[in-house]
Design a protein around this motif. Structure first.
Motif, PDB file in Angstrom:
ATOM      1  N   MET A  69       0.326 -13.865 -14.784  1.00 33.74           N
ATOM      2  CA  MET A  69       0.928 -14.280 -13.618  1.00 33.74           C
ATOM      3  C   MET A  69       2.316 -15.272 -14.035  1.00 33.74           C
ATOM      4  O   MET A  69       3.058 -14.811 -13.041  1.00 33.74           O
ATOM      5  CB  MET A  69       0.045 -14.941 -12.428  1.00 33.74           C
ATOM      6  N   THR A  70       2.114 -16.343 -14.675  1.00 38.13           N
ATOM      7  CA  THR A  70       3.186 -17.102 -15.126  1.00 38.13           C
ATOM      8  C   THR A  70       4.347 -16.362 -15.622  1.00 38.13           C
ATOM      9  O   THR A  70       5.403 -16.474 -15.200  1.00 38.13           O
ATOM     10  CB  THR A  70       2.751 -18.260 -15.980  1.00 38.13           C
ATOM     11  N   ARG A  71       4.036 -15.273 -16.435  1.00 36.26           N
ATOM     12  CA  ARG A  71       5.274 -14.596 -17.249  1.00 36.26           C
ATOM     13  C   ARG A  71       5.823 -13.795 -16.322  1.00 36.26           C
ATOM     14  O   ARG A  71       6.916 -13.547 -16.260  1.00 36.26           O
ATOM     15  CB  ARG A  71       4.650 -13.724 -18.204  1.00 36.26           C
ATOM     16  N   SER A 131       4.990 -25.475 -12.032  1.00 39.38           N
ATOM     17  CA  SER A 131       3.685 -25.933 -11.752  1.00 39.38           C
ATOM     18  C   SER A 131       2.642 -24.661 -12.204  1.00 39.38           C
ATOM     19  O   SER A 131       1.740 -25.036 -12.932  1.00 39.38           O
ATOM     20  CB  SER A 131       3.814 -25.801 -10.202  1.00 39.38           C
ATOM     21  N   MET A 132       3.330 -23.583 -12.502  1.00 41.23           N
ATOM     22  CA  MET A 132       2.291 -22.390 -13.015  1.00 41.23           C
ATOM     23  C   MET A 132       2.183 -22.797 -14.503  1.00 41.23           C
ATOM     24  O   MET A 132       1.028 -22.610 -14.932  1.00 41.23           O
ATOM     25  CB  MET A 132       2.940 -21.119 -12.725  1.00 41.23           C
ATOM     26  N   VAL A 133       3.169 -23.020 -15.395  1.00 36.33           N
ATOM     27  CA  VAL A 133       3.204 -23.316 -16.699  1.00 36.33           C
ATOM     28  C   VAL A 133       2.100 -24.658 -16.970  1.00 36.33           C
ATOM     29  O   VAL A 133       1.264 -24.251 -17.654  1.00 36.33           O
ATOM     30  CB  VAL A 133       4.438 -23.411 -17.404  1.00 36.33           C
ATOM     31  N   THR A 134       2.377 -25.652 -16.266  1.00 39.61           N
ATOM     32  CA  THR A 134       1.285 -26.871 -16.270  1.00 39.61           C
ATOM     33  C   THR A 134       0.119 -26.590 -15.909  1.00 39.61           C
ATOM     34  O   THR A 134      -0.942 -26.820 -16.678  1.00 39.61           O
ATOM     35  CB  THR A 134       1.975 -27.826 -15.617  1.00 39.61           C
ATOM     36  N   ARG A 135      -0.215 -25.700 -14.756  1.00 35.94           N
ATOM     37  CA  ARG A 135      -1.658 -25.369 -14.525  1.00 35.94           C
ATOM     38  C   ARG A 135      -2.381 -24.570 -15.381  1.00 35.94           C
ATOM     39  O   ARG A 135      -3.280 -24.894 -15.828  1.00 35.94           O
ATOM     40  CB  ARG A 135      -1.454 -24.693 -13.133  1.00 35.94           C
ATOM     41  N   THR A 136      -1.659 -23.614 -15.932  1.00 32.32           N
ATOM     42  CA  THR A 136      -2.215 -22.761 -16.915  1.00 32.32           C
ATOM     43  C   THR A 136      -2.511 -23.306 -18.081  1.00 32.32           C
ATOM     44  O   THR A 136      -3.638 -23.259 -18.688  1.00 32.32           O
ATOM     45  CB  THR A 136      -1.318 -21.638 -17.361  1.00 32.32           C
ATOM     46  N   ARG A 137      -1.861 -24.113 -18.692  1.00 29.85           N
ATOM     47  CA  ARG A 137      -2.109 -24.937 -19.901  1.00 29.85           C
ATOM     48  C   ARG A 137      -3.296 -26.088 -19.726  1.00 29.85           C
ATOM     49  O   ARG A 137      -4.006 -26.209 -20.477  1.00 29.85           O
ATOM     50  CB  ARG A 137      -0.909 -25.786 -20.294  1.00 29.85           C
ATOM     51  N   GLN A 138      -3.292 -26.666 -18.511  1.00 33.97           N
ATOM     52  CA  GLN A 138      -4.300 -27.418 -18.241  1.00 33.97           C
ATOM     53  C   GLN A 138      -5.679 -26.720 -18.190  1.00 33.97           C
ATOM     54  O   GLN A 138      -6.741 -27.588 -18.136  1.00 33.97           O
ATOM     55  CB  GLN A 138      -4.235 -28.099 -16.831  1.00 33.97           C
ATOM     56  N   ALA A 139      -5.733 -25.637 -17.754  1.00 32.66           N
ATOM     57  CA  ALA A 139      -6.857 -24.889 -17.326  1.00 32.66           C
ATOM     58  C   ALA A 139      -7.290 -24.064 -18.863  1.00 32.66           C
ATOM     59  O   ALA A 139      -8.398 -23.537 -18.894  1.00 32.66           O
ATOM     60  CB  ALA A 139      -6.595 -23.636 -16.588  1.00 32.66           C
ATOM     61  N   ALA A 140      -6.609 -24.448 -20.020  1.00 31.24           N
ATOM     62  CA  ALA A 140      -7.065 -23.789 -21.333  1.00 31.24           C
ATOM     63  C   ALA A 140      -8.490 -24.454 -21.567  1.00 31.24           C
ATOM     64  O   ALA A 140      -8.905 -25.311 -21.187  1.00 31.24           O
ATOM     65  CB  ALA A 140      -6.049 -24.333 -22.283  1.00 31.24           C
ATOM     66  N   VAL A 141      -9.186 -23.468 -22.224  1.00 29.90           N
ATOM     67  CA  VAL A 141     -10.619 -23.829 -22.821  1.00 29.90           C
ATOM     68  C   VAL A 141     -10.539 -23.678 -24.174  1.00 29.90           C
ATOM     69  O   VAL A 141     -10.185 -22.559 -24.831  1.00 29.90           O
ATOM     70  CB  VAL A 141     -11.586 -22.724 -22.139  1.00 29.90           C
ATOM     71  N   ASP A 142     -10.807 -24.828 -24.746  1.00 26.52           N
ATOM     72  CA  ASP A 142     -10.868 -25.063 -26.304  1.00 26.52           C
ATOM     73  C   ASP A 142      -9.530 -24.720 -26.914  1.00 26.52           C
ATOM     74  O   ASP A 142      -9.188 -23.981 -27.773  1.00 26.52           O
ATOM     75  CB  ASP A 142     -11.949 -24.055 -26.940  1.00 26.52           C
ATOM     76  N   GLY A 143      -8.432 -24.954 -26.018  1.00 29.76           N
ATOM     77  CA  GLY A 143      -7.045 -24.441 -26.682  1.00 29.76           C
ATOM     78  C   GLY A 143      -6.712 -23.288 -26.359  1.00 29.76           C
ATOM     79  O   GLY A 143      -5.480 -22.889 -26.521  1.00 29.76           O
TER      80      GLY A 143
END
Length: 601
Positions: free
Chosen positions: A532-534, A511-523
């Motif tokens: 936090m995820t790491r 969930s944390m990996v997916t959320r962090t990637r979805q929140a990316a701005v301009d990649g």
């Protein structure tokens, strides 16, 4: 894994438990970043209510001011905060489950209030919403929605807690067929001292577990004295007594002998809501601990500057991020299943119950993980406060005591760990989840040295790979246990609980990996979310592999054990990291925000 998983997917939304088999990020998830403006407004309103009307009254609440609690419920009702889950046709708002969980989060800033609010809006009201007939809904729901009436839920007895169906309270139909006559008692009933409406479970003719609606003032029904508790002292908790209590025949809730459907479905939703119901408290304790650490000086230095204090604050923040990511991912799944459904349809409640039941695995995860994460956060907060953490003057003392009950509520954490692993196996046997097929593939891949590779090569590639490895670790360990013990596996609690812990870490990291990637701005990934995820991944790897080895050692012996241990060792992944850099990346954001850095309002 994706090729094996087609049977584990529904037409539109992944089925419950599918996260364990689907690739990280293969399905878009609901996160706080995707909340609608309406959802954010409800959260803001509820937070304002808790901050301005509840927290200033904390000492009075702690002193068991039941009149105050009742008045606060009425005020919450005036703001519409009691009617989120009640259909519009019966005076409510009938909103989505994510909004309902957001309200639960906001109400959790004060433990006793959170329990009183949750007992009313959740386990007290929802049985009537979901299982009541039209006349019962018309009679009770509009007044429950406003707080004119207060609800309570009576399931536990002296000899039956986790074993709910072991209840001894009995109900028989009167000779004239007009009333149910109840005899027995209930224990630890929240809101009991001032509730008007009680959902009570009894066995009709001694064996048919059934629900009833019982009103205060019913002849033969009485409420015992307040219990004096270690925590949540301000919430009302009393026993109930039924001595030939006469209940109108029309107050039967649902069907005779179908009370288990009411009890278990209510508990499923309660478990999911508990995940949200700890978040507000976790965020508040982080903020208070940070402020204390900034003000408290030792050796002429604010203790927030000390590395071990900063480590605690970073860990607290990471746990909040994990719980938040899983909680709203799960509520989003329920909402997605119900998207487009006609809320006025006769079968809507049945569809809603089915949607919540579908994600019972995830709900049990939220219950266990959330309650224990709150405990860790409260414990670290006390430690940061030092001696002051033991003094009633500081709110953290009360928060520490209040947090403990959450590991017992809604089914103990031990029971829910059994449910997580047990439901995975049950759904495998039904053909809903492909555990054995995937386990076989994992066995073959590990033997051939084929390990999962990250689908996305970015800053979180190692964390994605770690999440995939954790899933394989859980699947493989559970498969070995199932093949070894067969039907007796349900008795091997030490194995099932250990597998459940690995499953929870996998869900959190996915969930944390997916959320962090979805929140990316301009990649570009946000550095704080990555940190936090790491940090979570490094700790999850260590503890999950230790758990897998423990489970295997409790399952097989001799050369077979050596072979299995060698296989899971190949899944163990360690990626070098700088703990100081992770800590400081997180803490600088926390200090800048004066608390949790990813606010949804």
């Amino acid at each position: 894994m994706a090729a094996v998983l087609e049977q584990a997917r529904s037409a539109e939304v992944p089925v419950g438990g599918a996260f364990l088999f689907n690739d990280v990020g293969s399905v878009r998830i609901t996160t706080p970043e995707l909340f609608t403006e309406e959802q954010r407004l409800y959260l803001k309103t509820a937070l304002q209510f808790s901050t301005e009307q509840v927290l200033p009254q904390a000492e009075k609440i702690e002193a068991k001011d039941n009149a105050l609690l009742r008045d606060l419920l009425r005020r919450a009702g005036e703001l519409g905060l009691l009617m989120i889950d009640i259909p519009e046709a019966y005076g409510g708002l009938g909103l989505d489950k994510t909004t309902s969980l957001l309200i639960a989060e906001a109400m959790s800033l004060q433990g006793s209030w959170s329990v009183s609010f949750g007992a009313h809006t959740g386990i007290g009201t929802l049985p009537i919403v979901w299982f009541g007939n039209d006349a019962q809904k018309q009679k009770y729901l509009p007044r429950l929605a406003t707080g004119e009436l207060v609800a309570a839920y009576a399931l536990t007895e002296q000899g039956s807690g986790s074993d709910a169906l072991g209840a001894k309270t009995k109900a028989v139909l009167s000779p004239d067929g007009k009333e149910w006559i109840l005899n027995g008692s209930k224990l630890y009933i929240t809101n009991a001292a001032f509730a008007d409406v009680f959902v009570v479970f009894a066995k009709v003719d001694g064996d048919k577990f059934t629900g009833f609606i019982v009103e205060r003032g019913t002849p033969g029904f009485s409420v015992g004295p307040e219990e004096h508790k270690m925590g949540i002292r301000g919430s009302s908790t009393c026993p109930l007594y039924f001595e030939d209590a006469r209940i109108p025949r029309e107050n039967l809730l649902g069907e005779v002998g179908k009370g288990h459907k009411i009890a278990f479905n209510i508990l499923n939703y309660g478990r999911l809501k508990l995940g949200a119901g700890v978040l507000g408290g976790m965020k508040l304790q982080l903020r208070n601990a940070l402020l204390f650490a900034q003000e408290r000086k030792q050796f002429q230095t604010a203790i927030v500057s000390f590395p071990l204090t900063r480590e605690k604050l970073a860990r607290m923040t990471t746990l909040i991020h994990a719980v938040e990511s899983m909680t709203y991912r799960t509520s989003g799944l329920v909402d997605a299943v119900l998207a487009g459904a006609d809320k006025t349809a006769a079968d809507y409640s049945a569809r809603l119950i089915a949607a919540i039941e579908e994600y019972a695995i995830e709900s049990s995860i939220m219950k266990v993980y959330g309650s224990e994460a709150l405990g860790y956060v409260a414990d670290d907060a006390v430690q940061i406060h030092g001696g002051a953490g033991y003094i009633e003057e500081y709110p953290v003392e009360r928060a520490y005591r209040d947090a403990r009950i959450n590991r017992i509520f809604e089914g103990t954490n031990e029971i829910n760990r059994m449910l997580i692993a047990g439901m995975l196996l049950k759904r495998t046997m039904k053909g809903t989840l492909p555990l054995f097929e995937v386990a076989q593939a994992v066995d073959e891949d590990v033997a051939a040295g084929r390990l999962p590779k990250a689908r996305v090569q970015d800053e979180l590639a190692a964390e994605e790979q770690a999440a995939e490895n954790l899933k394989r670790l859980a699947i493989y360990t559970l498969k070995v246990a199932a093949e070894t013990f067969g039907a007796e596996l349900e008795q091997r609690q030490e194995v099932l609980a250990t597998v459940a812990d690995i499953v929870m870490d996998a869900y959190a990291l996915d969930s944390m990996v997916t959320r962090t990637r979805q929140a990316a701005v301009d990649g570009k990934l946000d550095a704080v979310r990555v940190a936090m995820t790491r940090q979570y991944a490094t700790e999850a790897n260590v503890q999950s592999y230790a758990r897998a080895r423990r489970a295997l050692c409790a399952t097989v012996k001799g050369d077979a054990l050596k072979e299995h241990l060698a296989k899971v060792a190949r899944l163990e992944l360690f990626t070098p990291y700088d703990p100081v850099e992770l800590r400081e990346t997180i803490l600088q954001a926390v200090e800048k925000a004066s608390g949790y850095p990813l606010s949804a309002v």
